[in-house]
Write a protein that holds these residues in place. Structure first.
Motif, PDB file in Angstrom:
ATOM      1  N   LEU A   1       0.822  -1.207   0.000  1.00 31.88           N
ATOM      2  CA  LEU A   1       0.000   0.000   0.000  1.00 31.88           C
ATOM      3  C   LEU A   1       0.857   1.258   0.000  1.00 31.88           C
ATOM      4  CD1 LEU A   1      -2.790  -1.094   2.507  1.00 31.88           C
ATOM      5  CD2 LEU A   1      -3.071  -0.674   0.060  1.00 31.88           C
ATOM      6  N   SER A   2       1.943   1.245   0.756  1.00 32.45           N
ATOM      7  CA  SER A   2       2.836   2.405   0.798  1.00 32.45           C
ATOM      8  C   SER A   2       3.461   2.672  -0.560  1.00 32.45           C
ATOM      9  CB  SER A   2       3.936   2.191   1.841  1.00 32.45           C
ATOM     10  OG  SER A   2       3.400   2.057   3.134  1.00 32.45           O
ATOM     11  N   ASN A   3       3.879   1.611  -1.231  1.00 34.45           N
ATOM     12  CA  ASN A   3       4.562   1.741  -2.521  1.00 34.45           C
ATOM     13  C   ASN A   3       3.584   2.025  -3.661  1.00 34.45           C
ATOM     14  OD1 ASN A   3       7.054   1.331  -4.213  1.00 34.45           O
ATOM     15  ND2 ASN A   3       5.761  -0.282  -5.094  1.00 34.45           N
ATOM     16  N   ASP A   4       2.444   1.346  -3.657  1.00 37.60           N
ATOM     17  CA  ASP A   4       1.534   1.433  -4.791  1.00 37.60           C
ATOM     18  C   ASP A   4       0.516   2.568  -4.678  1.00 37.60           C
ATOM     19  OD1 ASP A   4       2.859  -0.825  -5.614  1.00 37.60           O
ATOM     20  OD2 ASP A   4       1.255  -2.213  -5.076  1.00 37.60           O
ATOM     21  N   VAL A   5       0.197   2.971  -3.464  1.00 42.47           N
ATOM     22  CA  VAL A   5      -0.792   4.041  -3.281  1.00 42.47           C
ATOM     23  C   VAL A   5      -0.139   5.196  -2.507  1.00 42.47           C
ATOM     24  CG1 VAL A   5      -3.153   4.578  -2.591  1.00 42.47           C
ATOM     25  CG2 VAL A   5      -2.563   2.227  -3.191  1.00 42.47           C
ATOM     26  N   SER A   6      -0.168   5.117  -1.168  1.00 45.76           N
ATOM     27  CA  SER A   6       0.535   6.090  -0.320  1.00 45.76           C
ATOM     28  C   SER A   6       0.534   5.586   1.102  1.00 45.76           C
ATOM     29  CB  SER A   6      -0.117   7.473  -0.381  1.00 45.76           C
ATOM     30  OG  SER A   6      -1.281   7.528   0.423  1.00 45.76           O
ATOM     31  N   PHE A   7       1.494   6.040   1.884  1.00 47.04           N
ATOM     32  CA  PHE A   7       1.586   5.593   3.265  1.00 47.04           C
ATOM     33  C   PHE A   7       0.377   6.050   4.075  1.00 47.04           C
ATOM     34  CE2 PHE A   7       3.496   5.821   7.643  1.00 47.04           C
ATOM     35  CZ  PHE A   7       3.662   4.453   7.789  1.00 47.04           C
TER      36      PHE A   7
ATOM     37  N   VAL B   1      -2.429   3.253   4.546  1.00 43.21           N
ATOM     38  CA  VAL B   1      -2.091   1.872   4.908  1.00 43.21           C
ATOM     39  C   VAL B   1      -3.078   1.254   5.898  1.00 43.21           C
ATOM     40  CG1 VAL B   1       0.371   2.058   4.413  1.00 43.21           C
ATOM     41  CG2 VAL B   1      -0.472   2.669   6.690  1.00 43.21           C
ATOM     42  N   PHE B   2      -3.716   2.066   6.695  1.00 40.02           N
ATOM     43  CA  PHE B   2      -4.711   1.544   7.635  1.00 40.02           C
ATOM     44  C   PHE B   2      -6.128   1.677   7.068  1.00 40.02           C
ATOM     45  CE2 PHE B   2      -1.346   3.288  10.645  1.00 40.02           C
ATOM     46  CZ  PHE B   2      -0.661   2.091  10.675  1.00 40.02           C
ATOM     47  N   ALA B   3      -6.407   2.783   6.411  1.00 38.46           N
ATOM     48  CA  ALA B   3      -7.742   3.003   5.849  1.00 38.46           C
ATOM     49  C   ALA B   3      -8.099   1.933   4.825  1.00 38.46           C
ATOM     50  CB  ALA B   3      -7.820   4.392   5.215  1.00 38.46           C
ATOM     51  N   ARG B   4      -7.161   1.578   3.956  1.00 38.63           N
ATOM     52  CA  ARG B   4      -7.450   0.582   2.927  1.00 38.63           C
ATOM     53  C   ARG B   4      -7.678  -0.803   3.545  1.00 38.63           C
ATOM     54  NH1 ARG B   4      -6.223   1.557  -2.561  1.00 38.63           N
ATOM     55  NH2 ARG B   4      -6.744   3.739  -2.980  1.00 38.63           N
ATOM     56  N   GLN B   5      -6.918  -1.131   4.586  1.00 38.79           N
ATOM     57  CA  GLN B   5      -7.118  -2.430   5.239  1.00 38.79           C
ATOM     58  C   GLN B   5      -8.489  -2.494   5.918  1.00 38.79           C
ATOM     59  OE1 GLN B   5      -3.654  -4.431   7.244  1.00 38.79           O
ATOM     60  NE2 GLN B   5      -2.748  -2.391   7.058  1.00 38.79           N
ATOM     61  N   LEU B   6      -8.882  -1.398   6.537  1.00 40.24           N
ATOM     62  CA  LEU B   6     -10.185  -1.373   7.195  1.00 40.24           C
ATOM     63  C   LEU B   6     -11.309  -1.408   6.167  1.00 40.24           C
ATOM     64  CD1 LEU B   6      -9.409   1.235   9.982  1.00 40.24           C
ATOM     65  CD2 LEU B   6      -9.899  -1.193  10.316  1.00 40.24           C
ATOM     66  N   ALA B   7     -11.125  -0.734   5.047  1.00 41.57           N
ATOM     67  CA  ALA B   7     -12.138  -0.756   3.996  1.00 41.57           C
ATOM     68  C   ALA B   7     -12.344  -2.174   3.470  1.00 41.57           C
ATOM     69  CB  ALA B   7     -11.735   0.176   2.858  1.00 41.57           C
ATOM     70  N   ALA B   8     -11.258  -2.962   3.451  1.00 38.85           N
ATOM     71  CA  ALA B   8     -11.353  -4.332   2.937  1.00 38.85           C
ATOM     72  C   ALA B   8     -11.886  -5.312   3.970  1.00 38.85           C
ATOM     73  CB  ALA B   8      -9.976  -4.789   2.455  1.00 38.85           C
ATOM     74  N   SER B   9     -11.544  -5.107   5.226  1.00 36.37           N
ATOM     75  CA  SER B   9     -11.846  -6.123   6.245  1.00 36.37           C
ATOM     76  C   SER B   9     -12.854  -5.690   7.297  1.00 36.37           C
ATOM     77  CB  SER B   9     -10.550  -6.542   6.963  1.00 36.37           C
ATOM     78  OG  SER B   9      -9.611  -7.058   6.049  1.00 36.37           O
ATOM     79  N   GLY B  10     -13.015  -4.395   7.508  1.00 36.98           N
ATOM     80  CA  GLY B  10     -13.891  -3.929   8.572  1.00 36.98           C
ATOM     81  C   GLY B  10     -15.363  -4.073   8.235  1.00 36.98           C
ATOM     82  N   ARG B  11     -16.162  -4.281   9.280  1.00 38.04           N
ATOM     83  CA  ARG B  11     -17.612  -4.390   9.128  1.00 38.04           C
ATOM     84  C   ARG B  11     -18.291  -3.478  10.144  1.00 38.04           C
ATOM     85  NH1 ARG B  11     -17.153 -10.755   9.748  1.00 38.04           N
ATOM     86  NH2 ARG B  11     -17.351 -10.065  11.915  1.00 38.04           N
ATOM     87  N   PRO B  12     -19.517  -3.068   9.875  1.00 40.46           N
ATOM     88  CA  PRO B  12     -20.244  -2.297  10.884  1.00 40.46           C
ATOM     89  C   PRO B  12     -20.289  -3.060  12.211  1.00 40.46           C
ATOM     90  CG  PRO B  12     -21.424  -2.259   8.802  1.00 40.46           C
ATOM     91  CD  PRO B  12     -20.301  -3.254   8.648  1.00 40.46           C
ATOM     92  N   GLY B  13     -20.001  -2.359  13.299  1.00 39.77           N
ATOM     93  CA  GLY B  13     -19.999  -2.999  14.613  1.00 39.77           C
ATOM     94  C   GLY B  13     -18.638  -3.498  15.055  1.00 39.77           C
TER      95      GLY B  13
ATOM     96  N   SER C   1       0.986  11.884  19.297  1.00 36.98           N
ATOM     97  CA  SER C   1       0.698  13.279  18.996  1.00 36.98           C
ATOM     98  C   SER C   1      -0.782  13.529  18.751  1.00 36.98           C
ATOM     99  CB  SER C   1       1.471  13.716  17.748  1.00 36.98           C
ATOM    100  OG  SER C   1       0.980  13.038  16.595  1.00 36.98           O
ATOM    101  N   GLY C   2      -1.495  12.482  18.343  1.00 28.50           N
ATOM    102  CA  GLY C   2      -2.878  12.656  17.930  1.00 28.50           C
ATOM    103  C   GLY C   2      -2.997  13.221  16.534  1.00 28.50           C
ATOM    104  N   GLY C   3      -1.869  13.336  15.827  1.00 28.85           N
ATOM    105  CA  GLY C   3      -1.894  13.957  14.507  1.00 28.85           C
ATOM    106  C   GLY C   3      -1.385  13.091  13.378  1.00 28.85           C
ATOM    107  N   SER C   4      -1.187  11.792  13.613  1.00 24.60           N
ATOM    108  CA  SER C   4      -0.661  10.912  12.569  1.00 24.60           C
ATOM    109  C   SER C   4      -1.697  10.794  11.443  1.00 24.60           C
ATOM    110  CB  SER C   4      -0.360   9.523  13.147  1.00 24.60           C
ATOM    111  OG  SER C   4       0.569   9.619  14.210  1.00 24.60           O
ATOM    112  N   ALA C   5      -1.298  11.198  10.232  1.00 28.78           N
ATOM    113  CA  ALA C   5      -2.243  11.281   9.121  1.00 28.78           C
ATOM    114  C   ALA C   5      -2.859   9.930   8.788  1.00 28.78           C
ATOM    115  CB  ALA C   5      -1.546  11.869   7.892  1.00 28.78           C
TER     116      ALA C   5
END
Length: 219
Positions: A116-122, A125-137, A146-150
């Motif tokens: 994901l870092s190489n092919d899309v952007s760093f 890396v978490f948003a794409r994994q959640l989009a693929a595997s996460g479910r409501p609930g 820092s509370g600011g990690s993009a």
């Protein structure tokens, strides 16, 4: 490198030929250790005093999610990446009743992270994994000193769009994670020290795990 260490621990570099220097170093180390222990104790007590109700509310939400078949996904960068894996292990490892809870650290799969870092952007890396595997609930558990990690913020935003419960651990004043609508359950460690922040965060997620397990056993 030695200059950097000397600025952090000057007592290790003073009077190298003095035979009594070793005793002074040991005294300084003991004093420094006591000060750090007292500092983290104060921070933990402050977090417990100011955020106990929110910790309990978060534990109730997480308990309901697990009881309904939800899973936990944890993520962060650097030291927070290690903590994210510790969060997953803490929930997944069977307790004395022999029951573990479904939890995954999104930082554990190096192939996915680098792809994901190489092919899309760093940042995704978490948003794409959640989009693929996460479910409501399900539960998204993001950590950032820092509370600011993009990429952590992007992951939390993706989780909210999916309908996941979002839990955030931050330091300082909470950074962008503290902005309204960013996270359902936010815990801020009010310190400027990364070390103290991460130590206090460890306490928070361990307490959450204990509360969730106790509630599930009692149900």
């Amino acid at each position: 490198m030695s200059g950097g260490l000397e600025s952090l621990y000057p007592f290790l570099y003073s009077s190298p030929g003095d035979p009594s220097a070793a005793d002074r170093v040991l005294t300084e180390v003991a004093s420094s250790t006591r000060a750090k222990v007292a500092e983290i104790d104060r921070l933990r007590l402050r977090v417990a005093g100011e955020q106990a109700e929110e910790i309990a509310a978060c534990a109730r939400a997480m308990t309901a999610a697990f009881a309904a078949g939800g899973r936990l996904f944890s993520f962060g960068n650097g030291g927070s990446s290690t903590d994210a894996q510790a969060v997953a292990a803490w929930f997944m490892t069977p307790d004395r009743s022999g029951t573990g809870l479904p939890a995954v650290a999104l930082t554990a799969d190096v192939a996915v992270l680098t792809a994901l870092s190489n092919d899309v952007s760093f940042e995704v890396v978490f948003a794409r994994q959640l989009a693929a595997s996460g479910r409501p609930g399900d539960i998204a558990f993001g950590l950032s000193t820092s509370g600011g990690s993009a990429n952590v913020l992007a992951g939390l935003a993706a989780a909210r769009r999916i309908g996941m419960i979002t839990v955030g651990l931050a330091g300082g004043d909470g950074g962008r994670m503290a902005e309204p609508g960013t996270v359902d359950h936010l815990f801020v460690m009010p310190s400027s020290s990364v070390h103290r922040i991460q130590e206090a965060q460890t306490t928070v997620y361990q307490v959450l795990g204990e509360l969730v397990r106790d509630a599930l056993r009692a149900s």
